[in-house]
Write an enzyme that holds these catalytic residues in place. Structure first.
Site, PDB file in Angstrom:
ATOM      1  CD  GLU A 140     -73.860  18.068   6.387  1.00 31.41           C
ATOM      2  OE1 GLU A 140     -73.338  19.163   6.113  1.00 31.41           O
ATOM      3  OE2 GLU A 140     -73.392  17.293   7.236  1.00 31.41           O
ATOM      4  CD  GLN A 145     -79.163  23.797   9.627  1.00 29.98           C
ATOM      5  OE1 GLN A 145     -78.059  24.308   9.489  1.00 29.98           O
ATOM      6  NE2 GLN A 145     -79.640  22.901   8.765  1.00 29.98           N
ATOM      7  N   GLY A 177     -66.443  21.621  10.378  1.00 29.45           N
ATOM      8  CA  GLY A 177     -67.542  22.480   9.948  1.00 29.45           C
ATOM      9  C   GLY A 177     -68.000  22.069   8.570  1.00 29.45           C
ATOM     10  CB  SER A 178     -70.098  23.817   6.129  1.00 26.20           C
ATOM     11  OG  SER A 178     -69.367  24.999   5.930  1.00 26.20           O
ATOM     12  CB  CYS A 194     -70.836  15.525  11.021  1.00 25.37           C
ATOM     13  SG  CYS A 194     -70.035  14.820  12.463  1.00 25.37           S
ATOM     14  N   GLY A 200     -64.579  24.536   4.856  1.00 25.90           N
ATOM     15  CA  GLY A 200     -63.390  23.672   4.890  1.00 25.90           C
ATOM     16  C   GLY A 200     -62.531  23.849   3.649  1.00 25.90           C
ATOM     17  CE  LYS A 238     -64.486  31.293  14.342  1.00 20.19           C
ATOM     18  NZ  LYS A 238     -65.841  31.399  14.953  1.00 20.19           N
ATOM     19  CD  GLU A 286     -62.798  14.480  10.295  1.00 28.64           C
ATOM     20  OE1 GLU A 286     -63.814  14.185   9.628  1.00 28.64           O
ATOM     21  OE2 GLU A 286     -61.765  13.789  10.297  1.00 28.64           O
TER      22      GLU A 286
HETATM   23  P1  NAD Z   1     -69.434  26.361   9.267  1.00 30.57           P
HETATM   24  O1  NAD Z   1     -68.499  25.872   8.235  1.00 30.57           O
HETATM   25  O2  NAD Z   1     -70.429  27.390   8.888  1.00 30.57           O
HETATM   26  O3  NAD Z   1     -68.634  26.973  10.493  1.00 30.57           O
HETATM   27  C1  NAD Z   1     -67.668  26.219  11.198  1.00 30.57           C
HETATM   28  C2  NAD Z   1     -66.680  27.176  11.831  1.00 30.57           C
HETATM   29  O4  NAD Z   1     -65.931  27.820  10.806  1.00 30.57           O
HETATM   30  C3  NAD Z   1     -67.306  28.273  12.670  1.00 30.57           C
HETATM   31  O5  NAD Z   1     -66.530  28.489  13.827  1.00 30.57           O
HETATM   32  C4  NAD Z   1     -67.214  29.483  11.749  1.00 30.57           C
HETATM   33  O6  NAD Z   1     -67.169  30.710  12.431  1.00 30.57           O
HETATM   34  C5  NAD Z   1     -65.897  29.212  11.056  1.00 30.57           C
HETATM   35  N1  NAD Z   1     -65.712  29.910   9.776  1.00 30.57           N
HETATM   36  C6  NAD Z   1     -66.653  30.287   8.884  1.00 30.57           C
HETATM   37  N2  NAD Z   1     -66.064  30.896   7.828  1.00 30.57           N
HETATM   38  C7  NAD Z   1     -64.728  30.903   8.051  1.00 30.57           C
HETATM   39  C8  NAD Z   1     -63.596  31.369   7.343  1.00 30.57           C
HETATM   40  N3  NAD Z   1     -63.719  31.972   6.158  1.00 30.57           N
HETATM   41  N4  NAD Z   1     -62.377  31.203   7.889  1.00 30.57           N
HETATM   42  C9  NAD Z   1     -62.240  30.584   9.074  1.00 30.57           C
HETATM   43  N5  NAD Z   1     -63.277  30.112   9.803  1.00 30.57           N
HETATM   44  C10 NAD Z   1     -64.508  30.263   9.299  1.00 30.57           C
HETATM   45  O7  NAD Z   1     -70.147  25.067   9.868  1.00 30.57           O
HETATM   46  P2  NAD Z   1     -71.318  25.006  10.966  1.00 30.57           P
HETATM   47  O8  NAD Z   1     -72.606  25.440  10.326  1.00 30.57           O
HETATM   48  O9  NAD Z   1     -70.881  25.658  12.233  1.00 30.57           O
HETATM   49  O10 NAD Z   1     -71.370  23.436  11.267  1.00 30.57           O
HETATM   50  C11 NAD Z   1     -72.135  22.531  10.546  1.00 30.57           C
HETATM   51  C12 NAD Z   1     -71.257  21.698   9.631  1.00 30.57           C
HETATM   52  O11 NAD Z   1     -70.242  21.056  10.393  1.00 30.57           O
HETATM   53  C13 NAD Z   1     -72.001  20.578   8.934  1.00 30.57           C
HETATM   54  O12 NAD Z   1     -71.614  20.518   7.584  1.00 30.57           O
HETATM   55  C14 NAD Z   1     -71.531  19.326   9.666  1.00 30.57           C
HETATM   56  O13 NAD Z   1     -71.595  18.135   8.919  1.00 30.57           O
HETATM   57  C15 NAD Z   1     -70.122  19.694   9.997  1.00 30.57           C
HETATM   58  N6  NAD Z   1     -69.610  18.877  11.090  1.00 30.57           N
HETATM   59  C16 NAD Z   1     -68.664  17.927  10.795  1.00 30.57           C
HETATM   60  C17 NAD Z   1     -68.160  17.098  11.799  1.00 30.57           C
HETATM   61  C18 NAD Z   1     -67.119  16.063  11.485  1.00 30.57           C
HETATM   62  O14 NAD Z   1     -66.394  15.662  12.384  1.00 30.57           O
HETATM   63  N7  NAD Z   1     -67.001  15.605  10.253  1.00 30.57           N
HETATM   64  C19 NAD Z   1     -68.613  17.249  13.106  1.00 30.57           C
HETATM   65  C20 NAD Z   1     -69.582  18.214  13.364  1.00 30.57           C
HETATM   66  C21 NAD Z   1     -70.060  19.028  12.350  1.00 30.57           C
END
Ligand code: NAD
Length: 479
Positions: free
Chosen positions: A381, A326, A223-224, A279, A228, A170, A245
């Site tokens: 962040e 954003q 993701g965030s 990130c 997470g 997804k 991550e």
């Molecule tokens: P996000 O958490 O909003 O979304 C990430 C993913 O999670 C998306 O596919 C989203 O649809 C899904 N999601 C959202 N709510 C969910 C739920 N309740 N259940 C399951 N899935 C759900 O993050 P974003 O805005 O897409 O990305 C930015 C963030 O990602 C930043 O915090 C960045 O630091 C982090 N990031 C981390 C790394 C790493 O490797 N540490 C790499 C890239 C980005």
């Protein structure tokens, strides 16, 4: 319209959502089908049904599939890089580099499929031998963010398949284009129907069906931190293995003895390239007193030369912010830093149009000086082209400031002192430590990940990826 891929078939979704180019708001890339909850369940069922067949595939079959995907990604890096720049807003050279990276990752894990090892040991008891082997987890759900639309999917999908797992993928809602293109390549790669599934749509709606299902054995998420943590709770409640991550608040220390040109280059690349939407982006620059003023002057001079504009225009250094939401977050942090007393030394201006009058989400890179560790701008962040400078009296104080964060993804130091470099590599509280090189920019054949609030679970990438995507079995045989 681009469809979801479930059980080996392309299927319409509940609705079709436009994918908008953040460099040109009049440019609709395509419509992408958002799956509903029933379709998310169907994808899990399809992955589960295909699981035994793919788990029984030979290393050669897995190598062939992944190698084919890698070859096609490398061959199409220009075309797919253009799509990536168009939907996410990275500059074209950065976007092509990311597609190349994705191709290299598939090639690397093709090789890893051949290299999966076990152990054979004598037992502590007579006449018994012990075998330790690795087996696939089964069905894995892979959830990715928008900022690396093809590399992050690649570094989850490739190891998952290499070690014999079935996949439900997804992608983030903002970047379905690269996800769909990758799924289309995978659909022709020789996988059994159902071994790979693409489900597009909002995570908050589909997450339950993709995670809280007894047929799912692992969840890999990037993701965030907020999302997470929610996923960790759901996985824990259902007894599912997970890997997270998340965000960062990555420091770059510049010491008096640093090479000024190297330090400015690390700061510009780390903080502002890819519009700061990484990130591993540098967000806190910690500078010792003896070089502080020279460094700030050289950095702002270099920032003034950066061209902000359409991600696909030659010579542009910074593409747009990914979307309106954003952009509002970035501008909110810029306003809050000013109200907390930080000095805006450069940039931070929102521009509704680029130099050709094209409407997009443009923001000039921002640098704050006179900042303190307790300011919001230094503790949360931002995820945009915004960095701060904090002063330190000496290395020890700089290191303490660098480690003063709940996050621990990447940490950088610019110095010509071997003593400080060696100490820093040992004492920086981060999963990745960079000396005289930007905090962002990692190799694909070594582990990637953080500590503290940045990560949970096994490392991604490199040979370490098998720790998440396999489960260990210990077998005893009495001869
Ligand atoms: P996000 O958490 O909003 O979304 C990430 C993913 O999670 C998306 O596919 C989203 O649809 C899904 N999601 C959202 N709510 C969910 C739920 N309740 N259940 C399951 N899935 C759900 O993050 P974003 O805005 O897409 O990305 C930015 C963030 O990602 C930043 O915090 C960045 O630091 C982090 N990031 C981390 C790394 C790493 O490797 N540490 C790499 C890239 C980005």
């Amino acid at each position: 319209m681009k469809q979801n891929f479930i059980g080996g078939r392309w299927v319409d979704g509940a609705n079709a959502v436009p994918n908008i180019n953040p460099s040109d708001l009049n440019d609709v890339i395509d419509l992408y089908a958002h799956a509903d909850v029933a379709q998310a369940r169907e994808a899990v069922a399809a992955a589960s049904a295909a699981s035994a067949e793919w788990a029984a595939s030979t290393p050669q079959q897995r190598f062939d599939v992944l190698d084919r995907v890698g070859t096609e990604l490398l061959a199409r890096s220009q075309e797919l890089g253009d799509l990536l720049a168009r939907e996410e807003g990275k500059t074209l050279p950065e976007a092509m580099g990311e597609v190349t990276r994705a191709g290299q990752i598939f090639k690397f894990f093709a090789g890893e499929a051949l290299r999966l090892r076990g152990d054979l040991l004598p037992s502590v008891r007579p006449g018994i031998s012990v075998e330790v082997t690795r087996e696939p987890l089964g069905v894995v759900t892979l959830i990715t963010p928008w900022n690396f639309p093809i590399a992050i999917p690649a570094w989850k999908i490739a190891p998952a398949l290499a070690f014999g797992n079935s996949v439900v993928f997804k992608p983030a809602e903002l970047v379905p284009g690269c996800a769909w293109a990758l799924a289309e390549i995978l659909s022709r790669s020789g996988l059994p129907a159902g071994a790979f599934n693409l489900v597009m749509g909002p995570g908050a709606e589909l997450g339950g069906a993709l995670i809280e299902d007894r047929r799912v054995h692992g969840v890999s998420f990037t993701g965030s931190q907020t999302t997470g943590r929610r996923i960790a709770q759901a996985c824990t409640a259902h007894g599912i293995k997970f890997q997270l991550e998340m965000g960062g608040k990555n420091p770059l220390i510049v010491l008096d003895d640093a090479d000024l040109a190297v330090a400015v280059n690390c700061a510009v690349q780390g903080a502002f390239f890819s519009t700061g939407q990484r990130c591993t982006a540098t967000s806190r620059i910690i500078v010792t007193d003896g070089i502080h003023d020279r460094f700030v002057q050289a950095l702002t001079q270099r920032m003034a030369q950066l061209r902000v504009g359409d991600a696909r225009t030659a010579g542009v250094d910074l593409g747009p912010v990914v979307d309106e939401r954003q952009l509002a977050i970035d501008l909110g942090y810029i306003a809050s830093a000013q109200s907390e007393g930080a000095t805006l030394a450069f940039g931070g201006q929102h521009r509704e149009r680029d130099e050709n009058g094209q409407a997009g989400f443009f923001l000039t890179p921002a640098l704050f000086t006179d900042t303190h560790p307790d300011m919001r701008i230094n503790s949360e962040e931002v995820f945009g082209p915004v960095a701060t400078v904090q002063r330190a009296r000496h290395y020890d104080e700089a290191l303490a400031l660098a480690n003063n964060t709940p996050f621990g993804l990447s940490s950088g130091l610019c110095t010509t002192s071997l003593r400080h470099a060696t100490h820093f590599k040992r004492h920086a509280q981060a999963g990745m430590v960079m000396v005289n090189t930007p905090t962002a920019g990692a190799d694909y054949h070594v582990p990637f990940g953080g500590r503290k609030a940045s990560s949970m679970g096994a490392r991604e990438q490199g040979a370490y990826a098998n720790e998440f995507y396999t489960t260990v079995k210990t077998a005893y045989t009495a001869a």
